[in-house]
Design an enzyme around this catalytic site. Structure first.
Site, PDB file in Angstrom:
ATOM      1  N   SER A 175      52.535  23.807  51.845  1.00 28.91           N
ATOM      2  CA  SER A 175      52.379  25.202  52.228  1.00 28.91           C
ATOM      3  C   SER A 175      51.513  25.310  53.485  1.00 28.91           C
ATOM      4  CB  SER A 175      51.804  26.008  51.052  1.00 28.91           C
ATOM      5  OG  SER A 175      51.905  27.387  51.295  1.00 28.91           O
ATOM      6  N   ASP A 407      62.921  28.544  48.046  1.00 31.05           N
ATOM      7  CA  ASP A 407      61.603  28.957  48.513  1.00 31.05           C
ATOM      8  C   ASP A 407      61.696  29.926  49.691  1.00 31.05           C
ATOM      9  OD1 ASP A 407      58.926  29.174  49.094  1.00 31.05           O
ATOM     10  OD2 ASP A 407      58.731  27.152  49.943  1.00 31.05           O
ATOM     11  N   HIS A 433      58.633  25.852  46.162  1.00 30.97           N
ATOM     12  CA  HIS A 433      57.548  25.515  47.076  1.00 30.97           C
ATOM     13  C   HIS A 433      56.955  24.150  46.750  1.00 30.97           C
ATOM     14  CE1 HIS A 433      55.328  27.353  50.298  1.00 30.97           C
ATOM     15  NE2 HIS A 433      54.163  27.260  49.708  1.00 30.97           N
TER      16      HIS A 433
END
Length: 488
Positions: A175, A407, A433
């Site tokens: 991320s 995602d 994710h």
């Protein structure tokens, strides 16, 4: 022959001394690891070092205590690789037992993980006022990683009684930490052999309409239609009885309707982002077919899953809470919004047409929120951020990108391979994710990133094989020429 024998004996002595040193300094950690084998964390034993507050000032020499973790069970001392796992916009409670632990075993690697500045216990200040947050940025965080990397390498060299020796390093992140991983290799290529940028949001986006659009694709036609109807019903109910509606969702504290609608939108996002789409869609579609009240059905999902088992908090969306400058475990909410409002934006606004989230979640909502929390003058410098890092045109090397098909954040990541920067898309029903490191679902934690919970384990394992090959190759190229380190 005699010289070679002496050399081998010296190496064995060095290795023995290193292991004795590590046991003496970390005996409590080693014991706790054995007792908690199979837990979500490889280690929670914290360590500290002095970090520079402002890396860009020649005059400001203030420092603060930064927390970090290390896991050495798999380390092939003295010349094994060191995996730098980046913690991000949250309290870093240890080194998670995800797929990185599998990679560490394979490559004989140590894992070290520093906590991001300001978050958790690594705050430079006793108050998070807007003025004190001026040193919270990705640029400062990257220099933190570089400084930590040098500190740890020098510390290791002292333990091994050697000078100017470099272990091969490799950087990992998911991320925002995935973006930091890519940017670290971009800005400090001499300090790492390569990086894994998992679900790496390297593109700063002002109006991120693709985010909501991906939720519609991931949901499929039936679930998407139900979610749109839920939003419409919620907007209508807010006009007539907002207190009753908010109480139904346990969110009476959200006096601002925009905050409440953002909360409802995020609750749906989480199911797709973290690999649990059926927990949301199955009961909603079933309720619609049975002509049941959709708001009640959605409230059950939000209360039982999003707030319940997933662990989200309603106050995360309360701007009065976000204005709180007290340093605490809850500070991450305010801190991340500062990074959003000052640097990267990612404003998850409703698209003009066919939106799932409420049209009230628009650019004005986000700008007003930023002003309310941090005052005038704080504005997301999206163009400057993309100019500095390159956005999707990042000109790095030896960076591997990986994204999950469901995602919504993948549209801020590099999804097209380029020279020396391969990119992989893991396609499956619940691939969200950080699937390459977290497995399925992505939350709660799948021990060692187990892929068995993915609707297509083969899709995950195939990408993992590619990632492993890249790591192997880049580690070998990094120090193989000197004969200092070789891949397994």
């Amino acid at each position: 022959m005699v010289i070679q024998l002496i050399f081998k004996i010296l190496n064995l002595i060095i290795l023995l001394l290193f292991l004795i040193t590590q046991f003496d300094e970390s005996s409590a950690y080693l014991s706790s690891h054995v007792l908690n084998n199979g837990d979500d964390y490889l280690t929670t034993q914290q360590h500290w070092f002095n970090q520079t507050l402002d890396h860009f000032s020649p005059f400001d020499h203030r420092q603060f205590k930064q927390r970090y973790y290390e896991f050495l069970d798999n380390f092939r001392a003295p010349d094994g690789p060191i995996f730098l796992k980046i913690c991000g916009e949250y309290t870093c409670n240890g080194i998670a037992n995800d797929y990185l632990s599998v990679l560490a075993r394979k490559f004989g690697a140590a894992i070290v993980s520093p906590e991001h500045r300001y978050y958790g216990k690594s705050s430079p200040f006793e108050s998070h006022t807007t003025e004190n947050l001026q040193y919270l940025s990705s640029k400062q965080a990257l220099f933190d990683l570089a400084a930590f990397r040098q500190y740890y390498q020098e510390s290791l060299n002292r333990k091994l009684n050697r000078i100017d020796v470099e272990n091969p390093w490799f950087v990992f992140g998911v991320s925002y930490p995935g973006a930091l991983s890519a940017w670290f290799r971009l800005k400090f290529p001499h300090l790492t052999c390569g990086s894994l940028a998992s679900s790496a949001v390297v593109l700063s986006v002002y109006n991120f309409t693709e985010f909501d659009q991906q939720i519609g694709v991931s949901a499929g036609p039936d679930c998407k239609a139900v979610l749109q109807e839920v939003t419409q019903l919620a907007e209508e109910r807010l006009k007539t009885d907002d207190n009753e509606l908010k109480s139904l969702f346990g969110a009476a504290e959200l006096r601002d309707d925009g905050d409440f609608l953002y909360f409802l939108a995020d609750a749906a996002v989480t199911a797709f982002q973290y690999g649990n789409p059926d927990k949301l869609c199955s009961p909603l579609v079933k309720a619609r077919k049975a002509n049941k009240d959709l708001l009640t059905a959605y409230a059950s999902y939000v209360n039982d899953y999003y707030v319940g088992s997933f662990g989200s908090s309603v106050k995360t969306y309360n701007q009065e809470h976000l204005k709180n400058t007290t340093v605490s475990e809850d500070s991450a909410d305010r801190l991340w919004w500062f990074q959003v409002c000052s640097e990267v934006a990612y404003f998850q606004v409703a698209p003009e047409n066919d939106s799932i989230r409420s049209s009230q979640i628009n650019t004005r909502y986000h700008l007003d929120l930023c002003k309310n929390l941090f005052g005038d003058g704080v504005y997301p410098e999206v163009e400057a951020t993309n100019l500095y890092y390159g956005g999707l045109r990042i000109a790095g090397s030896k960076i591997v990108f990986a994204n999950g098909s469901q995602d919504p954040w993948r549209h801020a990541s590099k999804q097209i391979s380029s020279t020396d920067m391969p990119s992989y898309l893991i396609t499956c029903h619940n691939c969200g994710h950080g699937t390459d490191l977290r497995g399925c679902p992505q939350s709660p934690v799948s021990i060692e990133g187990d892929s068995k919970g993915c609707s297509s384990p083969n899709a995950v394992n195939k990408v993992r094989q590619h990632i492993t090959e890249h790591i192997d190759q880049w580690l070998s190229e990094c120090h193989g020429a000197s004969g200092y380190w070789s891949a397994m």
